[in-house]
Design an enzyme around this catalytic site. Sequence first.
Site, PDB file in Angstrom:
ATOM      1  N   ASP A 170       8.003  -2.263   7.840  1.00  0.00           N
ATOM      2  CA  ASP A 170       6.844  -2.195   6.948  1.00  0.00           C
ATOM      3  C   ASP A 170       5.827  -1.202   7.500  1.00  0.00           C
ATOM      4  O   ASP A 170       4.950  -1.574   8.276  1.00  0.00           O
ATOM      5  CB  ASP A 170       6.204  -3.584   6.836  1.00  0.00           C
TER       6      ASP A 170
ATOM      7  N   GLU B 256      -2.827   1.520   2.950  1.00  0.00           N
ATOM      8  CA  GLU B 256      -2.189   0.491   2.114  1.00  0.00           C
ATOM      9  C   GLU B 256      -2.432  -0.895   2.672  1.00  0.00           C
ATOM     10  O   GLU B 256      -2.729  -1.839   1.927  1.00  0.00           O
ATOM     11  CB  GLU B 256      -0.688   0.768   1.999  1.00  0.00           C
ATOM     12  N   GLU B 257      -2.310  -1.017   4.000  1.00  0.00           N
ATOM     13  CA  GLU B 257      -2.463  -2.329   4.613  1.00  0.00           C
ATOM     14  C   GLU B 257      -3.898  -2.841   4.526  1.00  0.00           C
ATOM     15  O   GLU B 257      -4.150  -4.025   4.747  1.00  0.00           O
ATOM     16  CB  GLU B 257      -2.009  -2.285   6.071  1.00  0.00           C
TER      17      GLU B 257
ATOM     18  N   HIS C 141       4.441  -7.964   9.609  1.00  0.00           N
ATOM     19  CA  HIS C 141       3.073  -7.813  10.113  1.00  0.00           C
ATOM     20  C   HIS C 141       2.924  -8.323  11.544  1.00  0.00           C
ATOM     21  O   HIS C 141       1.893  -8.880  11.903  1.00  0.00           O
ATOM     22  CB  HIS C 141       2.073  -8.508   9.188  1.00  0.00           C
TER      23      HIS C 141
END
Length: 510
Positions: free
Chosen positions: A286, A318-319, A447
């Site tokens: 990710d 994005e995160e 994550h």
Amino acid sequence: MHSNRRPFGAWRAATAALAVLATVTACGGDDDVVPPPPAATCATQVNDTEEKLLACVTLDGVRAHLTELSRLAAANGGNRASGEPGYEAAVVYAEKVFGDAGYTVSRVPFDFVAYTDLGGSVLQQTAPGAVADLPHAVMSYSGSGSVTGPVTVAANLGCDAADFAGFTAGHVALVSRGECTFEQKANNAIAAGASGVVIYNNAAGDLAGTLGDTFTANVPVLGITQALGQQLAVTPGLALALTTSTTRVTNSTFNVLAESKGGDPNHVVMVGAHLDSVHEGPGINDNGTGTAAVLETAVQMARVTPKYRVRFALWGGEEAGLLGSTDYVERLSDADGAKIALYLNFDMIGSPNAGYFIYDGDDSDAEGEAAGPAGSDLIEKRFEAFYTARNKAFQGTDFDGRSDYGPFIAVGIPAGGLFTGAEDLKTAEQAALWGGTAGTAFDPCYHAACDTLSNLDDAALDLNSDAVAAATLHFANNLDGFLTTAGPTARAQAYTPPKDMRPKHLPPLR
């Protein structure tokens, strides 16, 4: 990928009808036994057919990009988070890959609010009974603070000021998810005098959403499960203690855009992935996987002269809440927005306990949000045909607006893409379909610091990298069904984006 996923749609087996749609070959898929051509051949030939392109888009090529992204993260504090040195290094690398391949490359800066959860959050029931710790998650962009107070449950869903009529200042607000953004709920509660806000899910699963970078109140905001929220909502004399420790700092970061020099500039095919990771780890699945597949597709298509202009995008922020793609779409003029025929999004395509999910552009699963903008169904069918031709079962995944397709579908631009799963647990049915381990997350390192080069399913990454390349080449030369779609005004008016997580400040294209 920055937030939780909703339950997936029912499995749709590969059917004979879909096989008719498949104009692709099986070269380069997970069952492919034909060795790739020599590297020298791929460095000089024009990969203008799917067979040639997929022979040159190899797992080794994709993994080479991932290895460099991993090295850059390791050399810069262990991550590639936007605004951090690791991200800057990754931008430089991506620019070089695109530039060496001959694309027109631009680095587009934008400001954003960098959010960090410093840890140590607390949610406790202080009354009735003895103090009890409760499971929770801090909403991204929550303020800092430590508060204790009686709880008032919002009327309805907290989307209107009237839902907090008669609210007692200093109380903690308890609100259900649904119908409007988390930010709107929290702001309404705070305007009524809430000292803290707890939002509970309206479906099974944890709730770890984002308030967005426009949320500025210095008030703790937490998310909890539906079951816990419903239990608390009917607890007489309830009082809660909330503690959060967060920072919100204005910073700058970049998107990287690379455009083909050939192709009709009035009809643009966009292909994107987010380049940033979370602070907690290097972000190899990710979203190193999506980034690497996009880079390798660009490299192997570099000598192709497409019929339509191709624009690759690697997004920052994005995160932190789709910030880079949102900034890009916000800046589009009416004319430029009308030129974008479609957007393909690739976010997590090599999860170690992989599923094979296609964004449900036509809402055939009838779960979650409605269908995507007109044309999204054609993108979905293209990926279905790709999997069908390779005897790969697939499922739909909802257009919930929580990856970088969100800003595009919010203004009516057709979108689609692939996803191999994040923190949701693989079911027994899904394990029977695809292998892997039931009852375990698709990505147990989602994550986390362990999202490294060992956190991958090579078969999924290989197959999906081929899918990225195949779809890009197909739409670069074939926009049947897209060229007749309405302009931006009609597209925006005809489509209602998801409510919970839609970008906060996107005006519709006029």
